[in-house]
Write a protein that holds these residues in place. Structure first.
Motif, PDB file in Angstrom:
ATOM      1  N   GLY A   1      -4.106  -5.503   5.010  1.00 31.01           N
ATOM      2  CA  GLY A   1      -3.252  -5.551   6.188  1.00 31.01           C
ATOM      3  C   GLY A   1      -2.723  -4.181   6.564  1.00 31.01           C
ATOM      4  N   GLU A   2      -2.272  -4.085   7.801  1.00 29.13           N
ATOM      5  CA  GLU A   2      -1.673  -2.825   8.258  1.00 29.13           C
ATOM      6  C   GLU A   2      -0.324  -3.105   8.902  1.00 29.13           C
ATOM      7  N   ILE A   3       0.598  -2.183   8.663  1.00 28.29           N
ATOM      8  CA  ILE A   3       1.932  -2.280   9.256  1.00 28.29           C
ATOM      9  C   ILE A   3       1.860  -1.727  10.669  1.00 28.29           C
ATOM     10  N   LEU A   4       2.444  -2.475  11.597  1.00 28.34           N
ATOM     11  CA  LEU A   4       2.476  -2.037  12.995  1.00 28.34           C
ATOM     12  C   LEU A   4       3.905  -1.651  13.358  1.00 28.34           C
ATOM     13  N   ASP A   5       4.094  -0.385  13.730  1.00 27.40           N
ATOM     14  CA  ASP A   5       5.402   0.041  14.206  1.00 27.40           C
ATOM     15  C   ASP A   5       5.632  -0.587  15.586  1.00 27.40           C
TER      16      ASP A   5
ATOM     17  N   ALA B   1       2.707  -2.467  17.557  1.00 25.17           N
ATOM     18  CA  ALA B   1       2.862  -3.922  17.667  1.00 25.17           C
ATOM     19  C   ALA B   1       2.764  -4.360  19.130  1.00 25.17           C
ATOM     20  N   ARG B   2       3.379  -3.610  20.014  1.00 19.47           N
ATOM     21  CA  ARG B   2       3.303  -3.930  21.443  1.00 19.47           C
ATOM     22  C   ARG B   2       1.870  -3.816  21.936  1.00 19.47           C
ATOM     23  N   ASP B   3       1.159  -2.777  21.508  1.00 18.88           N
ATOM     24  CA  ASP B   3      -0.245  -2.615  21.910  1.00 18.88           C
ATOM     25  C   ASP B   3      -1.092  -3.798  21.450  1.00 18.88           C
TER      26      ASP B   3
ATOM     27  N   THR C   1       8.709  -4.995  14.755  1.00 12.54           N
ATOM     28  CA  THR C   1       7.618  -4.635  13.843  1.00 12.54           C
ATOM     29  C   THR C   1       6.770  -5.858  13.506  1.00 12.54           C
ATOM     30  N   ALA C   2       5.547  -5.578  13.054  1.00 12.30           N
ATOM     31  CA  ALA C   2       4.617  -6.656  12.737  1.00 12.30           C
ATOM     32  C   ALA C   2       3.605  -6.165  11.720  1.00 12.30           C
TER      33      ALA C   2
ATOM     34  N   LEU D   1      -4.772 -11.989  11.709  1.00 11.97           N
ATOM     35  CA  LEU D   1      -3.464 -12.607  11.906  1.00 11.97           C
ATOM     36  C   LEU D   1      -2.514 -11.515  12.370  1.00 11.97           C
ATOM     37  N   TYR D   2      -1.793 -11.788  13.433  1.00 13.24           N
ATOM     38  CA  TYR D   2      -0.734 -10.896  13.901  1.00 13.24           C
ATOM     39  C   TYR D   2       0.566 -11.623  13.594  1.00 13.24           C
ATOM     40  N   LEU D   3       1.398 -11.039  12.736  1.00 15.64           N
ATOM     41  CA  LEU D   3       2.633 -11.685  12.323  1.00 15.64           C
ATOM     42  C   LEU D   3       3.821 -10.771  12.558  1.00 15.64           C
ATOM     43  N   SER D   4       4.724 -11.188  13.419  1.00 10.74           N
ATOM     44  CA  SER D   4       5.978 -10.456  13.576  1.00 10.74           C
ATOM     45  C   SER D   4       6.760 -10.602  12.278  1.00 10.74           C
ATOM     46  N   THR D   5       7.339  -9.517  11.809  1.00 13.11           N
ATOM     47  CA  THR D   5       8.116  -9.556  10.576  1.00 13.11           C
ATOM     48  C   THR D   5       9.139  -8.427  10.570  1.00 13.11           C
TER      49      THR D   5
END
Length: 152
Positions: free
Chosen positions: A82-86, A90-92, A112-113, A128-132
């Motif tokens: 997985g990768e962390i999305l700032d 995350a918006r992109d 973040t996600a 999977l895109y998961l907001s977290t």
């Protein structure tokens, strides 16, 4: 291994909006008298609070060698790195980079996600895109579950 669980609760400001919805409902009922005004106030706050609570009841869990996010349940062995999305990334991934086949548990009030690829060839879901609120902790829990999984 400590199981991971996160509830994507609605922000506190949304609860203040519930009170405002109740006040608006009460103002609409104002011409009908005091009792309808109070009933509309209570009903408006209650209905909007139930809606806010249900929207904020989404859960993400890593338990028993599986990642559970709402109705999606996948064994961690079927997940890639997985990768962390700032907030910007995350918006992109919510907008122009999004794949319509992806499973997305997103909440716009969480900036973040994480994006976790699905490596199972039988599953048509690419990721999977998961907001977290705790992306590092979520990915660490997935990795820890993968290491202790019998198929590892």
């Amino acid at each position: 291994m400590q199981p991971y669980e996160e509830r994507l609760t609605a922000p506190r400001s949304w609860w203040a909006v519930c009170v405002l919805v109740g006040i608006v409902c009460a103002l609409v009922a104002l011409p009908f008298g005091t009792l309808p005004l109070l009933g509309a106030l209570v009903a408006g706050v209650a209905v909007s609070a139930v809606i806010t609570s249900s929207y904020g009841s989404a859960r993400i869990r890593v338990v028993g060698g599986a990642l559970v996010a709402e109705e999606a349940k996948l064994p961690v062995t079927a997940l890639g790195e997985g990768e962390i999305l700032d907030p910007e990334a995350a918006r992109d991934w919510r907008l122009h980079k999004a794949d319509p086949r992806a499973f997305m548990l997103l909440r716009a009030y969480i900036p973040t996600a994480v994006r976790v690829p699905v490596t199972d060839p039988a599953d048509p879901t690419p990721y999977l895109y998961l907001s977290t609120r705790e992306p590092r902790r979520l990915l660490d829990a997935i990795e820890a579950a993968r290491e202790t999984s019998p198929a590892a």
